[in-house]
Design a protein around this motif. Structure first.
Motif, short mmCIF file in Angstrom:
data_model
loop_
_atom_site.label_atom_id
_atom_site.label_comp_id
_atom_site.label_asym_id
_atom_site.label_seq_id
_atom_site.Cartn_x
_atom_site.Cartn_y
_atom_site.Cartn_z
N ASP A 113 5.36 13.86 -23.41
CA ASP A 113 4.79 15.03 -22.75
C ASP A 113 3.72 14.57 -21.75
O ASP A 113 2.96 13.64 -22.03
N GLN A 114 3.70 15.21 -20.60
CA GLN A 114 2.78 14.87 -19.51
C GLN A 114 1.35 14.68 -19.99
O GLN A 114 0.65 13.77 -19.56
N ARG A 115 0.90 15.52 -20.91
CA ARG A 115 -0.49 15.45 -21.38
C ARG A 115 -0.81 14.17 -22.13
O ARG A 115 -1.98 13.83 -22.30
N PHE A 116 0.24 13.47 -22.61
CA PHE A 116 0.01 12.30 -23.46
C PHE A 116 0.51 11.00 -22.84
O PHE A 116 0.55 9.97 -23.51
N ARG A 117 0.86 11.03 -21.57
CA ARG A 117 1.34 9.81 -20.92
C ARG A 117 0.17 8.84 -20.70
O ARG A 117 -0.96 9.25 -20.56
N SER A 118 0.50 7.57 -20.71
CA SER A 118 -0.46 6.47 -20.54
C SER A 118 -1.40 6.31 -21.73
O SER A 118 -2.44 5.67 -21.62
N LEU A 119 -1.03 6.86 -22.88
CA LEU A 119 -1.84 6.71 -24.09
C LEU A 119 -1.17 5.82 -25.12
O LEU A 119 -1.70 5.66 -26.22
N GLY A 120 -0.01 5.26 -24.80
CA GLY A 120 0.68 4.39 -25.75
C GLY A 120 1.71 5.09 -26.61
O GLY A 120 2.29 4.48 -27.50
N VAL A 121 1.97 6.37 -26.36
CA VAL A 121 2.90 7.13 -27.19
C VAL A 121 4.33 6.61 -27.04
O VAL A 121 5.02 6.38 -28.04
N GLY A 122 4.78 6.39 -25.81
CA GLY A 122 6.13 5.88 -25.59
C GLY A 122 6.35 4.52 -26.22
O GLY A 122 7.37 4.25 -26.86
N GLU A 123 5.37 3.65 -26.07
CA GLU A 123 5.45 2.32 -26.68
C GLU A 123 5.52 2.43 -28.20
O GLU A 123 6.31 1.73 -28.85
N ARG A 124 4.70 3.28 -28.78
CA ARG A 124 4.72 3.46 -30.24
C ARG A 124 6.08 3.97 -30.70
O ARG A 124 6.59 3.54 -31.73
N LEU A 125 6.67 4.90 -29.96
CA LEU A 125 8.00 5.42 -30.32
C LEU A 125 9.03 4.29 -30.30
O LEU A 125 9.82 4.13 -31.24
N LEU A 126 9.04 3.49 -29.23
CA LEU A 126 10.01 2.40 -29.12
C LEU A 126 9.80 1.36 -30.21
O LEU A 126 10.77 0.83 -30.78
N ARG A 127 8.56 1.03 -30.50
CA ARG A 127 8.29 0.04 -31.54
C ARG A 127 8.75 0.56 -32.91
O ARG A 127 9.29 -0.20 -33.72
N HIS A 128 8.57 1.84 -33.15
CA HIS A 128 9.02 2.44 -34.41
C HIS A 128 10.54 2.35 -34.54
O HIS A 128 11.07 1.96 -35.58
N VAL A 129 11.24 2.69 -33.46
CA VAL A 129 12.71 2.63 -33.47
C VAL A 129 13.19 1.19 -33.62
O VAL A 129 14.15 0.90 -34.34
#
Length: 172
Positions: A97-113
């Motif tokens: 979500d736009q509000r949470f970009r550049s906070l590491g959320v995408g990286e955390r999702l990929l690392r979890h998967v």
């Protein structure tokens, strides 16, 4: 100016459930809008429930929440490499979500998967990125993904897929 990225303390990653179908659908539409393809989404919440959470799920998904608020999702499915002789995972959609970009959320999702895949015996992760998604390319490179110039992705869908699936005298 300090350009260090700081991750919020409250990022939680959890498996998606059928009740998350509206959130997954919202993310899919958001991703499509981000790449200028919002009108191309034919998927529905019912499709998500039926094919993701039915008797034979076609995909899995994880949800990221920041302090209890939906922040993103990663939708993926298993694949197998005959070259590696091992399973892997294909990431179909990654959305933050736009509000949470550049906070590491995408990286955390990929690392979890990736950990989920590894725990199931997997040895690789594959994904495709729209050519026009300029912000995504450096993100994946930063995480160590490599662009594979030796392969092209093809698709047969709609009438082409229907024609391909027709019986043409082949033994069944």
């Amino acid at each position: 100016m300090d350009t260090k990225r700081t991750e919020p303390a409250g990022i939680a990653i959890r498996p998606a459930t059928a009740d998350d179908s509206p959130l997954l659908m919202k993310a899919i539409i958001g991703l499509a809008a981000h790449v200028g393809e919002a009108d191309g989404v034919a998927c529905t919440e019912d499709d998500i429930r039926r094919f993701g959470f039915g008797e034979k799920p076609a995909f899995e998904a994880v949800i990221a929440e920041v302090d209890g608020v939906f922040a993103g999702m990663c939708l993926f499915f298993p694949v197998f490499s005959t070259w590696y002789g091992r399973p892997g995972v294909f990431v179909q959609d990654l959305f933050v979500d736009q509000r949470f970009r550049s906070l590491g959320v995408g990286e955390r999702l990929l690392r979890h998967v990736a950990r989920h895949c590894l725990n199931g015996g997997g040895v690789y992760m594959r994904l495709a990125v729209d050519d026009d998604n300029a912000r995504a390319h450096p993100f994946y490179v930063r995480l160590g993904f490599e662009w594979t110039s030796d392969q092209r992705s093809y698709i047969a869908s709609g009438p082409t897929f229907a024609a391909l699936s027709e019986t043409t005298g082949e033994p069944t």
